[in-house]
Design an enzyme around this catalytic site. Structure first.
Site, PDB file in Angstrom:
ATOM      1  N   GLY A  14       0.823  -1.201   0.000  1.00  0.00           N
ATOM      2  CA  GLY A  14       0.000   0.000   0.000  1.00  0.00           C
ATOM      3  C   GLY A  14       0.851   1.242   0.000  1.00  0.00           C
ATOM      4  O   GLY A  14       2.073   1.178   0.163  1.00  0.00           O
ATOM      5  N   PRO A  15       0.229   2.417  -0.180  1.00  0.00           N
ATOM      6  CA  PRO A  15       0.984   3.674  -0.222  1.00  0.00           C
ATOM      7  C   PRO A  15       1.603   4.000   1.136  1.00  0.00           C
ATOM      8  O   PRO A  15       1.237   3.400   2.156  1.00  0.00           O
ATOM      9  CB  PRO A  15      -0.079   4.703  -0.632  1.00  0.00           C
ATOM     10  N   GLY A  70      -0.118   2.554   7.564  1.00  0.00           N
ATOM     11  CA  GLY A  70      -0.063   1.721   8.761  1.00  0.00           C
ATOM     12  C   GLY A  70       0.398   0.306   8.538  1.00  0.00           C
ATOM     13  O   GLY A  70       0.071  -0.580   9.325  1.00  0.00           O
ATOM     14  N   LYS A  71       1.207   0.046   7.476  1.00  0.00           N
ATOM     15  CA  LYS A  71       1.645  -1.327   7.200  1.00  0.00           C
ATOM     16  C   LYS A  71       2.572  -1.838   8.310  1.00  0.00           C
ATOM     17  O   LYS A  71       2.403  -2.945   8.815  1.00  0.00           O
ATOM     18  CB  LYS A  71       2.360  -1.370   5.844  1.00  0.00           C
ATOM     19  N   SER A 102      -7.896   4.568 -18.581  1.00  0.00           N
ATOM     20  CA  SER A 102      -9.197   4.711 -17.924  1.00  0.00           C
ATOM     21  C   SER A 102      -9.951   5.978 -18.339  1.00  0.00           C
ATOM     22  O   SER A 102     -11.124   6.122 -18.014  1.00  0.00           O
ATOM     23  CB  SER A 102      -9.031   4.690 -16.408  1.00  0.00           C
ATOM     24  N   LYS A 127     -11.143   6.606  -6.776  1.00  0.00           N
ATOM     25  CA  LYS A 127     -11.753   7.498  -7.761  1.00  0.00           C
ATOM     26  C   LYS A 127     -13.138   7.977  -7.301  1.00  0.00           C
ATOM     27  O   LYS A 127     -13.473   9.160  -7.420  1.00  0.00           O
ATOM     28  CB  LYS A 127     -11.868   6.786  -9.111  1.00  0.00           C
TER      29      LYS A 127
END
Length: 798
Positions: free
Chosen positions: A378-379, A383-384, A701, A744
């Protein structure tokens, strides 16, 4: 000027000739030349040496510019600093440069492979480097060896075997390599390169073109060197017999030990050795490991305590005995407790928590860790790392973290061999030793940023560590004995899976840790970040209060991220300002609102699009995914008289440009249906622009969005302002699924959009959107572009 012109003419004339990858025997080459001091290079020989003279460096640089070929010849007197053509031999070796390394002090270390012999026919010029016309000389290898040649090769091999037995400087493993060579010329050259003889003798071998004659000369040198080495050995033996230094030191050491015992000074090595044996028995190691450590301890007992080797041996033994071979932290996995701890430490992330609890449940039932390695992707700031800490706390295990960001040396994982000075175990074994147990929770942080270079590939070393079938007998290079890592719970984190090597990724189960919604960030700030920062800055709860509206503005206009790291930083910034005012004695209570937020943090750093105004022709609202979350994307189109050019601006990537072209082709195919002039692409220029041109944009997209904008412009039909869309299109007008739907949709909701057009196959992603956001939006699922036009274009009521 004349010398420079001559140089350029010769360089140009010989350029094509020297660009060949292989040269013919007798061919004349124009090559840069380096005179070597005390060194002779033979063909088929790979070696490195340092150069520091200006001419040599110039020649090396010239060779690298051309084709990496260079001529190497030995100096007659190695003490000559500025040699002339008379100072070096005119028969040498044509070499190819394999590698260059700049060293401190303007010198260069170069790795060279000898290609063939060569003879200098003419020295073209000497400044700024030696350039020579060189004739290539190759050995004439017969199709079948003559009896004489074979006899000479056997004689030389026997002599070389005897030479290796009396010369301690060369490894005996060289002999099989030499014996396997069948070409007599290459055979002689390889042995000659290993001989420790004068430069003149080596040059004599190099200048001997006839192979049989070269073998005879080589055998003479070998026999002479064997005689000299035998004489040296005899002299050395006589000197040792007169007085053995080691025996003398041992005698003095025994005397010192006796004196220390009389004085009551207990520094006996025997006590230390006995203590180690006692520790070894308590560990109850496997038989092979026990025997190896026992052997090392006994070996240490025979060493001089003050010697460098004894220090290395002591460190090794203490490391082995200090490892937690049998120590494990006991404790059953309590899922209720684990769930409570995860909820206390993290707000949201429901799917991630659910997967972690499933993982712990399987471990509890199977009593084994042979499951997949979890990889939290994840970015930044979501909280990883803290999730891994919470897992360790939930199951009552020690927590160990190792950051892999920038690690390029395999020894960081597997350790250094003890033969190296200052060798230590790898960071995995070191961390487990420091943790004190063999079953900690081990976090490999930033696994996607691991590197590789000439020191090895750390990612490949991790394959064994993270494989449950292999890590039961993980062998660190320093320990040289297997250590069981199967009890360790490994967790990894990454920002993206794109840069993780595929074999390593296959050993892990990826859990996507998505970014937080605005509401989740507000909740995190209220429950976690504000209390934490208030305490860190010496404030009390009554000193500072944030209104909910101020937190929304803080998130939207001062941070742009998927996580909460910058949010925490900005809250700390406000706390510092308040702390200064309290110390200044102005007042003790401060309320932070959306109106006074700029007083503490300055002008707004970011802006978010808010949909306002009436429906416009040629302007559609698209949805984009970025590393810091979702964003809205306005696509503007216009047509002007021209010759059918397509102009794309706004830093559009190749994929997005192709989507625009595909959209135009689809519109041309249905022009009659849309009542558009079929020749619009011939008589009009079409311009597509996406604002914020400084930001690169790419991806498929926006296909349906651009297609709708173009149709709006060509038909002069306005597009609804409250509609946003995303999806890839095909030439047949089909709408294909895209990624990042959650981010999105949240961006569209923040901008005031009420209707979202999504590809039909993305229906499954709607469940990931928070319920409070879903209730405020209308989702329309698209199969074709026609359905998008039906929803987005303002219908003519007339």
């Amino acid at each position: 000027m004349t010398d420079e012109n001559n140089m350029n003419d010769i360089d140009t004339a010989k350029q094509e000739e020297n660009d060949e990858t292989s040269f013919e025997n007798g061919q004349v080459l124009a090559l840069p030349m380096i005179p070597l001091r005390g060194l002779t290079v033979f063909p088929n020989m790979v070696l490195h040496f340092d150069i520091g003279r200006e001419k040599s460096i110039n020649a090396l640089e010239k060779a690298m510019v051309l084709n990496q070929y260079i001529f190497l010849s030995a100096q007659k007197d190695e003490n000559t600093d500025l040699p002339t053509p008379e100072d070096f031999y005119h028969i040498g070796t044509i070499g190819k440069i394999k590698q260059m390394l700049k060293l401190p002090g303007d010198s260069i270390r170069v790795l060279v492979e000898g290609v063939s012999r060569g003879r200098i026919e003419e020295v073209v010029f000497e400044v700024p480097y030696f350039k020579c016309m060189v004739t290539k000389i190759e050995d004439e290898e017969p199709e079948e060896l003559t009896a004489k040649t074979e006899a000479l090769m056997r004689s030389v091999l026997n002599s070389f075997d005897e030479y290796l037995s009396v010369n301690q400087k060369l490894a005996p493993e060289i002999l099989p390599t030499v014996a396997g060579i069948e070409e007599p010329g290459r055979f002689a050259d390889l042995i000659g390169s290993h001989l420790d003889i004068k430069t003149e003798d080596k040059q004599s071998l190099l200048e001997t073109i006839d192979v049989d004659e070269r073998l005879e000369k080589l055998n003479e040198f070998l026999i002479r060197e064997i005689q000299i080495l035998n004489i040296e050995q005899t002299i050395t033996t006589k000197v040792k017999s007169q007085m053995n230094k080691n025996q003398r030191e041992y005698y003095l050491r025994e005397q010192m030990r006796a004196i220390q015992e009389e004085l009551g000074i207990n520094e006996d090595v025997e006590d230390e050795v006995a203590d180690w044996f006692e520790q070894l028995e308590k560990l109850k190691l496997d038989q092979k490991i026990h025997e190896k450590v026992e052997k090392e301890i006994r070996r240490f007992g025979r060493m001089q305590p003050s010697s460098a080797e004894a220090s290395v041996s002591r460190t090794y033994i203490e490391t082995i005995l200090g490892l937690p071979w049998r120590k494990e932290k006991k404790g059953n996995i309590n899922l209720d407790k684990a769930e409570k701890i995860l909820n206390e430490d993290h707000h949201g992330l429901e799917k991630v928590k659910e997967r972690v609890l499933e993982y712990l449940a399987v471990i509890q039932l199977s009593k084994s860790l042979k499951g997949p390695i979890l990889c939290l992707v994840g970015p930044p700031g979501v909280g990883k790392t803290s999730i891994a800490k919470s897992v360790a706390r939930a199951i009552n295990r020690d927590f160990v973290r190792m950051s892999l960001g920038g690690v390029r040396d395999e020894a960081e994982i597997r350790g250094h061999r003890r033969t190296y000075i200052g060798a230590i175990p790898g960071r995995i074994i070191t961390s487990i030793k420091e943790s004190g147990s063999k079953n900690p929770v081990f976090l490999f942080d930033e696994v996607d940023k691991i590197g590789a270079d000439f020191k090895g590939d750390p990612a490949s070393a991790l394959l064994e560590v993270l494989d449950p079938e292999q890590n039961k007998e993980f062998t660190d290079h320093y320990l040289e004995v297997p250590f069981d890592l199967s009890k360790v719970m490994f967790i990894t984190t990454a920002n993206t899976t794109d840069t993780i090597p595929r074999p390593l990724l296959d050993r892990m189960e990826v859990i996507n840790v998505t970014g937080y919604t605005e509401e989740e960030k507000v909740k995190i700030a209220q429950d976690y970040l504000i209390p934490k920062k208030v305490k860190e800055h010496g404030l009390k709860e009554a000193n500072i209060r944030f209104s909910e509206r101020s937190l929304h503005d803080l998130i939207n206009y001062y941070t742009r991220e998927s996580g909460v790291r910058n949010l925490e930083r900005e809250i700390a910034n406000v706390c510092r300002k308040v702390a200064r005012k309290i110390v200044g004695g102005k007042k003790s209570e401060f309320r932070i609102t959306e109106k006074n937020l700029e007083t503490y943090l300055g002008k707004k750093k970011f802006r978010y699009d808010i949909i306002t105004g009436e429906a416009e022709v040629g302007v559609t609202t698209g949805l984009a995914w970025t590393v810091v979350g979702g964003d809205t994307l306005f696509i503007e189109t216009t047509v002007v008289p021209g010759s059918g050019k397509l102009v794309l601006t706004g830093q559009l990537g190749e994929v997005m440009q192709e989507s625009a072209k595909a959209g135009i082709s689809y519109i041309r195919s249905i022009a009659d249906k849309l009542k558009i002039d079929p020749d619009f692409y011939k008589e009009q220029d079409l311009h597509i622009h996406i604002p914020e041109g400084a930001v690169p944009k790419d991806g498929p997209s926006a296909g349906v969005t651009m297609c709708t904008a173009i149709i709006s412009t060509l038909t002069q039909t306005p597009v609804r302002k409250d509609v946003a869309m995303t999806g890839e299109i095909t030439l047949r007008g089909k709408v294909l699924p895209v990624g990042g739907i959650r981010e999105k949709v949240l961006a569209a909701h923040r901008a005031g959009i009420t209707t979202i057009l999504l590809p039909a196959e993305n229906e499954r992603d709607i469940e990931d959107i928070p319920k409070n956001v879903r209730r405020q939006l209308e989702f329309v699922l698209l199969h074709t572009v026609d359905e998008a036009l039906e929803q987005a274009l303002v219908k003519d009521e007339a």
